[in-house]
Design a protein around this motif. Structure first.
Motif, PDB file in Angstrom:
ATOM      1  N   ALA A 176       0.839  -1.212   0.000  1.00 25.23           N
ATOM      2  CA  ALA A 176       0.000   0.000   0.000  1.00 25.23           C
ATOM      3  C   ALA A 176       0.867   1.252   0.000  1.00 25.23           C
ATOM      4  O   ALA A 176       0.582   2.209  -0.731  1.00 25.23           O
ATOM      5  N   ALA A 177       1.926   1.252   0.792  1.00 25.15           N
ATOM      6  CA  ALA A 177       2.822   2.416   0.834  1.00 25.15           C
ATOM      7  C   ALA A 177       3.526   2.613  -0.500  1.00 25.15           C
ATOM      8  O   ALA A 177       3.667   3.742  -0.987  1.00 25.15           O
ATOM      9  N   GLY A 178       3.969   1.513  -1.112  1.00 25.72           N
ATOM     10  CA  GLY A 178       4.624   1.606  -2.422  1.00 25.72           C
ATOM     11  C   GLY A 178       3.682   2.050  -3.514  1.00 25.72           C
ATOM     12  O   GLY A 178       4.070   2.754  -4.449  1.00 25.72           O
ATOM     13  N   LEU A 179       2.423   1.654  -3.413  1.00 25.29           N
ATOM     14  CA  LEU A 179       1.408   2.113  -4.363  1.00 25.29           C
ATOM     15  C   LEU A 179       1.188   3.611  -4.200  1.00 25.29           C
ATOM     16  O   LEU A 179       1.175   4.360  -5.183  1.00 25.29           O
ATOM     17  N   ASP A 180       1.053   4.061  -2.957  1.00 26.79           N
ATOM     18  CA  ASP A 180       0.842   5.483  -2.676  1.00 26.79           C
ATOM     19  C   ASP A 180       2.013   6.351  -3.148  1.00 26.79           C
ATOM     20  O   ASP A 180       1.811   7.459  -3.634  1.00 26.79           O
ATOM     21  N   SER A 181       3.236   5.847  -3.013  1.00 29.65           N
ATOM     22  CA  SER A 181       4.416   6.632  -3.380  1.00 29.65           C
ATOM     23  C   SER A 181       4.720   6.577  -4.872  1.00 29.65           C
ATOM     24  O   SER A 181       5.551   7.332  -5.369  1.00 29.65           O
ATOM     25  N   GLY A 182       4.064   5.658  -5.587  1.00 31.21           N
ATOM     26  CA  GLY A 182       4.335   5.506  -7.010  1.00 31.21           C
ATOM     27  C   GLY A 182       5.455   4.527  -7.304  1.00 31.21           C
ATOM     28  O   GLY A 182       5.813   4.307  -8.455  1.00 31.21           O
ATOM     29  N   GLU A 183       6.005   3.905  -6.271  1.00 34.66           N
ATOM     30  CA  GLU A 183       7.076   2.921  -6.458  1.00 34.66           C
ATOM     31  C   GLU A 183       6.544   1.644  -7.106  1.00 34.66           C
ATOM     32  O   GLU A 183       7.223   1.011  -7.904  1.00 34.66           O
ATOM     33  N   PHE A 184       5.322   1.244  -6.734  1.00 36.35           N
ATOM     34  CA  PHE A 184       4.739  -0.011  -7.189  1.00 36.35           C
ATOM     35  C   PHE A 184       3.515   0.222  -8.073  1.00 36.35           C
ATOM     36  O   PHE A 184       2.785   1.196  -7.897  1.00 36.35           O
ATOM     37  N   ILE A 185       3.286  -0.732  -8.953  1.00 33.84           N
ATOM     38  CA  ILE A 185       2.026  -0.891  -9.655  1.00 33.84           C
ATOM     39  C   ILE A 185       1.405  -2.150  -9.068  1.00 33.84           C
ATOM     40  O   ILE A 185       2.047  -3.203  -9.045  1.00 33.84           O
ATOM     41  N   LEU A 186       0.204  -2.057  -8.557  1.00 38.58           N
ATOM     42  CA  LEU A 186      -0.454  -3.185  -7.919  1.00 38.58           C
ATOM     43  C   LEU A 186      -1.370  -3.865  -8.936  1.00 38.58           C
ATOM     44  O   LEU A 186      -2.227  -3.216  -9.539  1.00 38.58           O
ATOM     45  N   VAL A 187      -1.168  -5.172  -9.125  1.00 41.86           N
ATOM     46  CA  VAL A 187      -1.893  -5.908 -10.156  1.00 41.86           C
ATOM     47  C   VAL A 187      -2.681  -7.059  -9.528  1.00 41.86           C
ATOM     48  O   VAL A 187      -2.106  -7.937  -8.883  1.00 41.86           O
ATOM     49  N   ASP A 188      -3.977  -7.037  -9.736  1.00 36.78           N
ATOM     50  CA  ASP A 188      -4.890  -8.067  -9.263  1.00 36.78           C
ATOM     51  C   ASP A 188      -4.916  -9.194 -10.295  1.00 36.78           C
ATOM     52  O   ASP A 188      -5.198  -8.959 -11.466  1.00 36.78           O
ATOM     53  N   THR A 189      -4.622 -10.418  -9.856  1.00 30.22           N
ATOM     54  CA  THR A 189      -4.542 -11.548 -10.780  1.00 30.22           C
ATOM     55  C   THR A 189      -5.784 -12.440 -10.737  1.00 30.22           C
ATOM     56  O   THR A 189      -5.823 -13.468 -11.404  1.00 30.22           O
ATOM     57  N   ARG A 190      -6.788 -12.039  -9.977  1.00 32.46           N
ATOM     58  CA  ARG A 190      -7.964 -12.877  -9.793  1.00 32.46           C
ATOM     59  C   ARG A 190      -8.923 -12.791 -10.988  1.00 32.46           C
ATOM     60  O   ARG A 190      -8.785 -11.937 -11.852  1.00 32.46           O
ATOM     61  N   MET A 191      -9.905 -13.675 -10.983  1.00 32.92           N
ATOM     62  CA  MET A 191     -10.917 -13.689 -12.043  1.00 32.92           C
ATOM     63  C   MET A 191     -11.735 -12.401 -12.024  1.00 32.92           C
ATOM     64  O   MET A 191     -11.812 -11.715 -11.007  1.00 32.92           O
ATOM     65  N   ARG A 192     -12.366 -12.113 -13.131  1.00 33.17           N
ATOM     66  CA  ARG A 192     -13.166 -10.892 -13.273  1.00 33.17           C
ATOM     67  C   ARG A 192     -14.251 -10.774 -12.202  1.00 33.17           C
ATOM     68  O   ARG A 192     -14.495  -9.703 -11.658  1.00 33.17           O
ATOM     69  N   ALA A 193     -14.911 -11.871 -11.882  1.00 29.05           N
ATOM     70  CA  ALA A 193     -15.975 -11.827 -10.887  1.00 29.05           C
ATOM     71  C   ALA A 193     -15.424 -11.401  -9.525  1.00 29.05           C
ATOM     72  O   ALA A 193     -16.070 -10.638  -8.800  1.00 29.05           O
ATOM     73  N   SER A 194     -14.236 -11.874  -9.182  1.00 33.28           N
ATOM     74  CA  SER A 194     -13.613 -11.476  -7.908  1.00 33.28           C
ATOM     75  C   SER A 194     -13.249  -9.997  -7.939  1.00 33.28           C
ATOM     76  O   SER A 194     -13.452  -9.279  -6.957  1.00 33.28           O
ATOM     77  N   TRP A 195     -12.699  -9.533  -9.065  1.00 35.17           N
ATOM     78  CA  TRP A 195     -12.368  -8.120  -9.228  1.00 35.17           C
ATOM     79  C   TRP A 195     -13.625  -7.260  -9.053  1.00 35.17           C
ATOM     80  O   TRP A 195     -13.609  -6.263  -8.342  1.00 35.17           O
ATOM     81  N   ASP A 196     -14.705  -7.663  -9.691  1.00 34.33           N
ATOM     82  CA  ASP A 196     -15.947  -6.904  -9.620  1.00 34.33           C
ATOM     83  C   ASP A 196     -16.515  -6.870  -8.203  1.00 34.33           C
ATOM     84  O   ASP A 196     -17.114  -5.873  -7.796  1.00 34.33           O
ATOM     85  N   HIS A 197     -16.321  -7.931  -7.469  1.00 37.25           N
ATOM     86  CA  HIS A 197     -16.814  -7.999  -6.089  1.00 37.25           C
ATOM     87  C   HIS A 197     -16.044  -7.019  -5.194  1.00 37.25           C
ATOM     88  O   HIS A 197     -16.617  -6.444  -4.274  1.00 37.25           O
ATOM     89  N   GLY A 198     -14.773  -6.819  -5.471  1.00 34.94           N
ATOM     90  CA  GLY A 198     -13.956  -5.883  -4.709  1.00 34.94           C
ATOM     91  C   GLY A 198     -12.487  -6.141  -4.952  1.00 34.94           C
ATOM     92  O   GLY A 198     -12.057  -7.287  -5.084  1.00 34.94           O
ATOM     93  N   HIS A 199     -11.714  -5.057  -5.041  1.00 31.55           N
ATOM     94  CA  HIS A 199     -10.273  -5.158  -5.275  1.00 31.55           C
ATOM     95  C   HIS A 199      -9.572  -4.023  -4.542  1.00 31.55           C
ATOM     96  O   HIS A 199     -10.189  -3.042  -4.144  1.00 31.55           O
ATOM     97  N   ALA A 200      -8.276  -4.177  -4.368  1.00 30.12           N
ATOM     98  CA  ALA A 200      -7.486  -3.151  -3.692  1.00 30.12           C
ATOM     99  C   ALA A 200      -7.610  -1.832  -4.455  1.00 30.12           C
ATOM    100  O   ALA A 200      -7.469  -1.804  -5.683  1.00 30.12           O
ATOM    101  N   LEU A 201      -7.900  -0.770  -3.724  1.00 29.32           N
ATOM    102  CA  LEU A 201      -8.022   0.544  -4.347  1.00 29.32           C
ATOM    103  C   LEU A 201      -6.693   0.913  -4.997  1.00 29.32           C
ATOM    104  O   LEU A 201      -5.646   0.859  -4.360  1.00 29.32           O
ATOM    105  N   GLY A 202      -6.746   1.262  -6.270  1.00 33.34           N
ATOM    106  CA  GLY A 202      -5.540   1.633  -7.009  1.00 33.34           C
ATOM    107  C   GLY A 202      -4.951   0.506  -7.830  1.00 33.34           C
ATOM    108  O   GLY A 202      -4.027   0.720  -8.610  1.00 33.34           O
ATOM    109  N   ALA A 203      -5.477  -0.710  -7.654  1.00 37.41           N
ATOM    110  CA  ALA A 203      -4.969  -1.854  -8.419  1.00 37.41           C
ATOM    111  C   ALA A 203      -5.475  -1.803  -9.850  1.00 37.41           C
ATOM    112  O   ALA A 203      -6.484  -1.161 -10.150  1.00 37.41           O
ATOM    113  N   ILE A 204      -4.753  -2.479 -10.719  1.00 40.25           N
ATOM    114  CA  ILE A 204      -5.208  -2.700 -12.089  1.00 40.25           C
ATOM    115  C   ILE A 204      -5.354  -4.202 -12.284  1.00 40.25           C
ATOM    116  O   ILE A 204      -4.832  -4.997 -11.501  1.00 40.25           O
TER     117      ILE A 204
END
Length: 124
Positions: free
Chosen positions: A19-47
């Motif tokens: 979360a800190a690395g995402l906020d600072s721009g150091e990291f890109i956070l990538v959700d690898t789950r299925m679309r249905a899981s993404w739609d149900h909820g994902h980390a704010l800022g993830a792609i």
């Protein structure tokens, strides 16, 4: 053993550091789950894994939780494409349990911090 643990730290990141690395721009956070899981909820800022992943920053991948190896599979593929990759240990389950912001179809949710995972900052 020391070499193993140092290597492990080089390739894994916990949810608060992610979360800190995402906020600072150091990291890109990538959700690898299925679309249905993404739609149900994902980390704010993830792609999503299917999105274009920009080069030049460390990619942090996550799956559902400790019992899911989807993030490991995605990490292998992304490293093969030339990305610098780390895995977020605990996955979305621990992101949520830690009270970090989650984006759902109805908006942004701030889940309650679970007592067993909420004692962050304590050291040995």
């Amino acid at each position: 053993m020391l070499d193993y643990l140092q290597a492990k730290l080089a390739y894994e990141v916990d949810v608060l550091d992610a979360a800190a690395g995402l906020d600072s721009g150091e990291f890109i956070l990538v959700d690898t789950r299925m679309r249905a899981s993404w739609d149900h909820g994902h980390a704010l800022g993830a792609i999503r894994l299917r999105d274009d992943i920009p080069a030049g920053r460390t990619v942090v991948v996550y799956g559902w939780g400790p019992g899911c190896n989807g993030a490991t599979r995605a990490a292998v593929a992304l490293i093969a494409q030339g990305h610098s990759v780390r895995e977020m240990i605990g996955g979305f389950e621990y992101w949520y349990r830690s009270g970090l912001a989650v984006e759902t179809a109805t908006g942004i949710v701030h889940p309650p911090v679970e007592p067993l995972v909420g004692a962050w900052g304590e050291s040995l």
